[in-house]
Design a protein around this motif. Structure first.
Motif, PDB file in Angstrom:
ATOM      1  N   ALA A 162       0.820  -1.211   0.000  1.00  0.00           N
ATOM      2  CA  ALA A 162       0.000   0.000   0.000  1.00  0.00           C
ATOM      3  C   ALA A 162       0.855   1.262   0.000  1.00  0.00           C
ATOM      4  CB  ALA A 162      -0.932  -0.002   1.205  1.00  0.00           C
ATOM      5  N   ARG A 163       2.065   1.178   0.540  1.00  0.00           N
ATOM      6  CA  ARG A 163       2.921   2.368   0.553  1.00  0.00           C
ATOM      7  C   ARG A 163       3.258   2.820  -0.859  1.00  0.00           C
ATOM      8  NH1 ARG A 163       4.364   3.110   5.821  1.00  0.00           N
ATOM      9  NH2 ARG A 163       4.646   1.234   7.101  1.00  0.00           N
ATOM     10  N   SER A 164       3.414   1.879  -1.771  1.00  0.00           N
ATOM     11  CA  SER A 164       3.800   2.244  -3.140  1.00  0.00           C
ATOM     12  C   SER A 164       2.637   2.155  -4.120  1.00  0.00           C
ATOM     13  CB  SER A 164       4.942   1.339  -3.619  1.00  0.00           C
ATOM     14  OG  SER A 164       4.565  -0.016  -3.544  1.00  0.00           O
ATOM     15  N   HIS A 165       1.575   1.407  -3.765  1.00  0.00           N
ATOM     16  CA  HIS A 165       0.437   1.223  -4.678  1.00  0.00           C
ATOM     17  C   HIS A 165      -0.875   1.410  -3.926  1.00  0.00           C
ATOM     18  CE1 HIS A 165       3.268  -0.252  -7.625  1.00  0.00           C
ATOM     19  NE2 HIS A 165       3.681  -1.166  -6.788  1.00  0.00           N
ATOM     20  N   ALA A 166      -0.992   2.535  -3.236  1.00  0.00           N
ATOM     21  CA  ALA A 166      -2.163   2.768  -2.390  1.00  0.00           C
ATOM     22  C   ALA A 166      -3.454   2.774  -3.196  1.00  0.00           C
ATOM     23  CB  ALA A 166      -2.008   4.096  -1.637  1.00  0.00           C
ATOM     24  N   GLU A 167      -3.406   3.342  -4.414  1.00  0.00           N
ATOM     25  CA  GLU A 167      -4.647   3.439  -5.186  1.00  0.00           C
ATOM     26  C   GLU A 167      -5.175   2.061  -5.563  1.00  0.00           C
ATOM     27  OE1 GLU A 167      -1.413   3.319  -8.243  1.00  0.00           O
ATOM     28  OE2 GLU A 167      -1.721   4.178  -6.271  1.00  0.00           O
ATOM     29  N   VAL A 168      -4.290   1.072  -5.661  1.00  0.00           N
ATOM     30  CA  VAL A 168      -4.715  -0.284  -5.994  1.00  0.00           C
ATOM     31  C   VAL A 168      -5.118  -1.046  -4.736  1.00  0.00           C
ATOM     32  CG1 VAL A 168      -4.018  -2.498  -6.986  1.00  0.00           C
ATOM     33  CG2 VAL A 168      -3.290  -0.353  -8.063  1.00  0.00           C
ATOM     34  N   VAL A 169      -4.208  -1.121  -3.767  1.00  0.00           N
ATOM     35  CA  VAL A 169      -4.455  -1.910  -2.556  1.00  0.00           C
ATOM     36  C   VAL A 169      -5.608  -1.340  -1.755  1.00  0.00           C
ATOM     37  CG1 VAL A 169      -3.457  -2.682  -0.368  1.00  0.00           C
ATOM     38  CG2 VAL A 169      -2.061  -2.693  -2.447  1.00  0.00           C
ATOM     39  N   CYS A 170      -5.566  -0.035  -1.473  1.00  0.00           N
ATOM     40  CA  CYS A 170      -6.608   0.580  -0.654  1.00  0.00           C
ATOM     41  C   CYS A 170      -7.928   0.676  -1.408  1.00  0.00           C
ATOM     42  CB  CYS A 170      -6.155   1.956  -0.187  1.00  0.00           C
ATOM     43  SG  CYS A 170      -4.624   1.901   0.774  1.00  0.00           S
ATOM     44  N   GLY A 171      -7.844   0.830  -2.725  1.00  0.00           N
ATOM     45  CA  GLY A 171      -9.076   0.844  -3.514  1.00  0.00           C
ATOM     46  C   GLY A 171      -9.816  -0.476  -3.422  1.00  0.00           C
ATOM     47  N   VAL A 172      -9.081  -1.576  -3.487  1.00  0.00           N
ATOM     48  CA  VAL A 172      -9.702  -2.899  -3.357  1.00  0.00           C
ATOM     49  C   VAL A 172     -10.361  -3.043  -1.995  1.00  0.00           C
ATOM     50  CG1 VAL A 172      -9.217  -5.363  -3.145  1.00  0.00           C
ATOM     51  CG2 VAL A 172      -8.239  -4.058  -5.040  1.00  0.00           C
ATOM     52  N   HIS A 173      -9.652  -2.638  -0.934  1.00  0.00           N
ATOM     53  CA  HIS A 173     -10.203  -2.797   0.412  1.00  0.00           C
ATOM     54  C   HIS A 173     -11.428  -1.914   0.629  1.00  0.00           C
ATOM     55  CE1 HIS A 173      -5.962  -4.244   1.712  1.00  0.00           C
ATOM     56  NE2 HIS A 173      -6.712  -5.235   1.294  1.00  0.00           N
ATOM     57  N   MET A 174     -11.409  -0.711   0.066  1.00  0.00           N
ATOM     58  CA  MET A 174     -12.564   0.151   0.235  1.00  0.00           C
ATOM     59  C   MET A 174     -13.767  -0.389  -0.547  1.00  0.00           C
ATOM     60  SD  MET A 174     -12.932   4.270  -0.193  1.00  0.00           S
ATOM     61  CE  MET A 174     -13.014   4.255  -1.969  1.00  0.00           C
ATOM     62  N   GLY A 175     -13.533  -0.880  -1.756  1.00  0.00           N
ATOM     63  CA  GLY A 175     -14.617  -1.472  -2.521  1.00  0.00           C
ATOM     64  C   GLY A 175     -15.220  -2.671  -1.812  1.00  0.00           C
ATOM     65  N   LEU A 176     -14.364  -3.460  -1.162  1.00  0.00           N
ATOM     66  CA  LEU A 176     -14.840  -4.606  -0.394  1.00  0.00           C
ATOM     67  C   LEU A 176     -15.755  -4.162   0.742  1.00  0.00           C
ATOM     68  CD1 LEU A 176     -14.689  -7.606   0.529  1.00  0.00           C
ATOM     69  CD2 LEU A 176     -12.617  -6.973   1.784  1.00  0.00           C
ATOM     70  N   MET A 177     -15.327  -3.165   1.510  1.00  0.00           N
ATOM     71  CA  MET A 177     -16.150  -2.683   2.623  1.00  0.00           C
ATOM     72  C   MET A 177     -17.482  -2.131   2.130  1.00  0.00           C
ATOM     73  SD  MET A 177     -13.442  -0.925   5.306  1.00  0.00           S
ATOM     74  CE  MET A 177     -12.441  -0.039   4.109  1.00  0.00           C
ATOM     75  N   ARG A 178     -17.437  -1.379   1.065  1.00  0.00           N
ATOM     76  CA  ARG A 178     -18.674  -0.809   0.529  1.00  0.00           C
ATOM     77  C   ARG A 178     -19.648  -1.896   0.097  1.00  0.00           C
ATOM     78  NH1 ARG A 178     -16.707   4.294  -3.275  1.00  0.00           N
ATOM     79  NH2 ARG A 178     -16.233   5.728  -1.559  1.00  0.00           N
ATOM     80  N   GLU A 179     -19.144  -2.894  -0.617  1.00  0.00           N
ATOM     81  CA  GLU A 179     -20.012  -3.953  -1.125  1.00  0.00           C
ATOM     82  C   GLU A 179     -20.644  -4.735   0.017  1.00  0.00           C
ATOM     83  OE1 GLU A 179     -22.070  -6.235  -3.853  1.00  0.00           O
ATOM     84  OE2 GLU A 179     -20.881  -4.418  -4.189  1.00  0.00           O
ATOM     85  N   VAL A 180     -19.869  -5.079   1.022  1.00  0.00           N
ATOM     86  CA  VAL A 180     -20.401  -5.857   2.145  1.00  0.00           C
ATOM     87  C   VAL A 180     -21.473  -5.063   2.882  1.00  0.00           C
ATOM     88  CG1 VAL A 180     -19.813  -6.811   4.411  1.00  0.00           C
ATOM     89  CG2 VAL A 180     -18.366  -7.307   2.434  1.00  0.00           C
ATOM     90  N   LEU A 181     -21.242  -3.787   3.113  1.00  0.00           N
ATOM     91  CA  LEU A 181     -22.252  -2.979   3.795  1.00  0.00           C
ATOM     92  C   LEU A 181     -23.507  -2.830   2.936  1.00  0.00           C
ATOM     93  CD1 LEU A 181     -20.118  -0.165   5.474  1.00  0.00           C
ATOM     94  CD2 LEU A 181     -21.304  -2.068   6.585  1.00  0.00           C
ATOM     95  N   GLU A 182     -23.337  -2.617   1.647  1.00  0.00           N
ATOM     96  CA  GLU A 182     -24.500  -2.438   0.784  1.00  0.00           C
ATOM     97  C   GLU A 182     -25.316  -3.717   0.663  1.00  0.00           C
ATOM     98  OE1 GLU A 182     -23.326  -0.659  -2.877  1.00  0.00           O
ATOM     99  OE2 GLU A 182     -22.442   1.099  -1.888  1.00  0.00           O
ATOM    100  N   ARG A 183     -24.654  -4.862   0.697  1.00  0.00           N
ATOM    101  CA  ARG A 183     -25.391  -6.128   0.667  1.00  0.00           C
ATOM    102  C   ARG A 183     -26.248  -6.298   1.915  1.00  0.00           C
ATOM    103  NH1 ARG A 183     -21.381 -10.957  -0.288  1.00  0.00           N
ATOM    104  NH2 ARG A 183     -23.315 -12.097   0.124  1.00  0.00           N
ATOM    105  N   ASN A 184     -25.897  -5.584   2.975  1.00  0.00           N
ATOM    106  CA  ASN A 184     -26.665  -5.665   4.216  1.00  0.00           C
ATOM    107  C   ASN A 184     -27.613  -4.477   4.398  1.00  0.00           C
ATOM    108  OD1 ASN A 184     -25.812  -8.098   5.953  1.00  0.00           O
ATOM    109  ND2 ASN A 184     -23.868  -7.319   5.183  1.00  0.00           N
ATOM    110  N   GLY A 185     -27.831  -3.721   3.328  1.00  0.00           N
ATOM    111  CA  GLY A 185     -28.861  -2.690   3.369  1.00  0.00           C
ATOM    112  C   GLY A 185     -28.385  -1.273   3.533  1.00  0.00           C
ATOM    113  N   ALA A 186     -27.072  -1.021   3.422  1.00  0.00           N
ATOM    114  CA  ALA A 186     -26.572   0.333   3.648  1.00  0.00           C
ATOM    115  C   ALA A 186     -26.435   1.140   2.362  1.00  0.00           C
ATOM    116  CB  ALA A 186     -25.209   0.270   4.351  1.00  0.00           C
ATOM    117  N   ARG A 187     -26.859   0.589   1.232  1.00  0.00           N
ATOM    118  CA  ARG A 187     -26.700   1.295  -0.048  1.00  0.00           C
ATOM    119  C   ARG A 187     -27.376   2.666  -0.002  1.00  0.00           C
ATOM    120  NH1 ARG A 187     -25.534  -0.011  -5.249  1.00  0.00           N
ATOM    121  NH2 ARG A 187     -25.461  -2.242  -4.759  1.00  0.00           N
ATOM    122  N   GLY A 188     -26.600   3.685  -0.354  1.00  0.00           N
ATOM    123  CA  GLY A 188     -27.143   5.040  -0.414  1.00  0.00           C
ATOM    124  C   GLY A 188     -27.323   5.696   0.936  1.00  0.00           C
TER     125      GLY A 188
END
Length: 252
Positions: A162-188
């Motif tokens: 993440a120190r050298s490729h934050a946009e890739v590593v952190c982007g994946v982790h953020m997308g994961l968190m968003r998807e899991v929350l939205e699957r449980n009703g947090a979309r929007g």
């Protein structure tokens, strides 16, 4: 290593062992003569597939020589560079593609039904998810409000990447968190942002009620329940924004 079944077997045994094994122990396990085992161990040692360790003697006598398989490290840094290159030259486009990859990952996860009725629910789901993935999350109580919570990620398994490729590593982790929350009703209703390296060894995830969710919050005593909101444009369509996640200070 050549095509040697005895050496492959010895290497497999050593890879599965929890501590170094000496030639006599390996001879007993494999049924080979100890001299034969030592010959194969010498070959494996020369090829840097096993490493020798000095062990205490059993009773009187000279120290024993134990052997342990060398654990090959995967070139994750090189892999990250290849992935970053394949995602294009533009950091914003790479970040958006990484978020989508994280969403695809989250869509495959078996997370069970954990309805998000409050922001605290969203925090607890996120903490459980990131704990299972080895991030050692901790609640950040300072500055917490009914509309905003923060989770400190103290042990990112891919910190050096993440120190050298934050946009890739952190982007994946953020997308994961968003998807899991939205699957449980947090979309929007709950916005997720990831802030890499707020301290040298610490990242932070911020969960915040969206404006639409704040307008539909019903207060019952001290519990603020998020009422279902009207359908909105899915947040993933907005992931190409330049602030898809906060870049670490040293990379801005």
């Amino acid at each position: 290593m050549s095509d040697s079944w005895p050496r492959r077997r010895l290497l497999a045994i050593l890879r599965g062992a929890t501590e170094p094994l000496d030639a006599q122990e390996l001879a007993r396990i494999t049924g080979q003569h100890v001299t034969t085992v030592r010959f194969h161990l010498d070959v494996l040692t020369r090829e840097s597939l096993v490493r020798q360790f000095q062990q205490p003697p059993r009773g009187r006598g000279r120290p024993r020589i134990g052997y342990r398989a060398v654990q090959r490290s995967v070139g994750y840094q090189e892999l990250a560079q290849v992935l970053a290159d394949q995602l294009g030259p533009d950091p914003i486009s790479r970040s958006a593609a990484a978020v989508e990859a994280g969403r695809a990952w989250g869509a495959r996860m078996d997370i069970g039904a954990q309805p998000v009725e409050t922001l605290a629910d969203a925090r607890d789901i996120t903490m459980s998810l990131m704990s299972e993935l080895g991030f050692a999350p901790e609640k950040e109580l300072v500055g917490e409000t009914p509309e905003l919570v923060q989770i400190n990620l103290t042990a990112c398994p891919l910190r050096e990447l993440a120190r050298s490729h934050a946009e890739v590593v952190c982007g994946v982790h953020m997308g994961l968190m968003r998807e899991v929350l939205e699957r449980n009703g947090a979309r929007g209703r709950v916005d997720v942002r990831l802030h890499p390296f707020v301290e040298p060894e610490l990242c932070s995830a911020r969960l915040e009620l969206t404006l639409a969710a704040e307008e539909s919050v019903a207060t019952t005593g001290e519990q603020r329940v998020i009422a279902p909101s009207a359908p909105r444009v899915p947040p993933q369509l907005c992931d190409t924004d330049s602030d898809v996640f906060e870049q670490p200070a040293q990379q801005r």
